[in-house]
Design an enzyme around this catalytic site. Sequence first.
Site, PDB file in Angstrom:
ATOM      1  CB  SER A   1      35.241 -16.951  26.673  1.00  0.00           C
ATOM      2  OG  SER A   1      36.040 -18.019  25.885  1.00  0.00           O
TER       3      SER A   1
ATOM      4  CG  ASP B   1      42.016 -19.259  29.966  1.00  0.00           C
ATOM      5  OD1 ASP B   1      41.526 -20.223  29.299  1.00  0.00           O
ATOM      6  OD2 ASP B   1      41.541 -18.179  29.925  1.00  0.00           O
TER       7      ASP B   1
ATOM      8  CG  HIS C   1      38.049 -19.785  29.586  1.00  0.00           C
ATOM      9  ND1 HIS C   1      38.885 -19.041  29.182  1.00  0.00           N
ATOM     10  CD2 HIS C   1      36.931 -19.905  29.099  1.00  0.00           C
ATOM     11  CE1 HIS C   1      38.336 -18.189  28.043  1.00  0.00           C
ATOM     12  NE2 HIS C   1      37.122 -18.995  27.868  1.00  0.00           N
TER      13      HIS C   1
END
Length: 452
Positions: free
Chosen positions: A161, A401, A429
């Site tokens: 991320s 996502d 995610h």
Amino acid sequence: MEVTQLEPYILKGSIKVIDRFFSVPVDYAKPDGPHIRVFVRNLIPLESGTDPAAESNLPYLLYLQGGPGFGVDLSFSVDLGSALHKKKYQTLWLDPRGTGLSTPITADIFQTKQMDDEAIAKYLKHFRADNIVRDCETIRHFLLDGKKDPEARKWTIFGQSFGGFCAATYLSFHSDGLKEVFTAGGIPPMVDSPDAVYEALVLKVEERNKVYYSKYPQDVGNVRRILGFLEENNVVVPNGGNLTVSRWQQLGIQFGSHGGIDRVHQLVFRAITDLCTFGKLSYGLLDSVQNSQSFDTNPIYAVLHEPIYCQGRMASWSAHRVIQKNDRFVWGKVKLMSDDVPIYFTGEMIFPDMFEDYHHLRPLRGAAELLAYDEDWPMLYDKEALKKNQVKVNAATYYDDMYVDFGLVQQTASVIGNVEQLITNQSFHDGIHKHMDSILTTLFDLSKRERD
């Protein structure tokens, strides 16, 4: 540079742990100015013996955490580390500056130092990806500069991320320190301000709301009843924060992770049961809501969430402005509609009222306001350098996502040289948590660059 290394210990599974603290400047432009500590945990597999020479020769893989504003959980580092150790790495787990065991960012520390809003805002500007990468380089030079082979002075990084955003900054300005890059949900939108990010993400959040209400149609009325109760009553969570309509909607951040829709439904189910039984929300429910939201304990996640996208532009409460364009997210409008119209939960978004509703964000409200309208943000990416990139980048990209828009990811991926992607609609995610083995297998297959 001051370095503190604690006594190593062994974890079950034959993993040696070395905990290290590094002293780094708050502002790298002022190396003789104030310093903070940055913590990194070194995990070393011992399957092949405990020979110190063999240990030191294992190449390093540095894990960069998502967020911004989160340290690395030890249990997760052991789980993922064990898988990465099979690839013949020793691993490093960084608590990015201001998080975890690194010198923390908390409201009470600022109060102890008697810093005003302007001083706090100025201090917080040093906690974005650019300085996280500088910290990494400081650590890399300490650990690897003594190697004779120039290639051995490089390391591999894995960015989850926001950690992938940091990886793109790393590639832009310090690619000579990198051997290879892996990312999961971490190719950043290459924008100057967050507006384009939220314009795209709000569509995905809307889509996830439709999935939620399709799965739990009774929650259309249940959520409306809960919000009506919150609007009419002053509800306080255990640590003194306010449970408002907006804060309840923020539970929708969980829609972007595996099982998130079901977790939110359970909170709704418990809340509506409380209202039917007691006419109020129970302590247990309020505690569950508080524990499911991490802004109180990870204030960087709130204060710098929009500025991580800023390059010479201001954020000016981007998510708040964008979300207001869709009536379904606005309780003041939905409550006037017919009872079968659902109110939408919001996503990974920061709103001005959070700095009143979350107890430990209140002292940061003034600084957050200053940062929202600050446009003096340095560049985080060098597109020309990224176009010329030769470092292998292996990326897991999630089509569905809810936190990092797929379309914006593809725009960035077209800019960075030497990128290979695993693109899947079978993970959200947090895919590296839920589908660790399959994702790692594919990423390391991509790393081979074998063409069919």
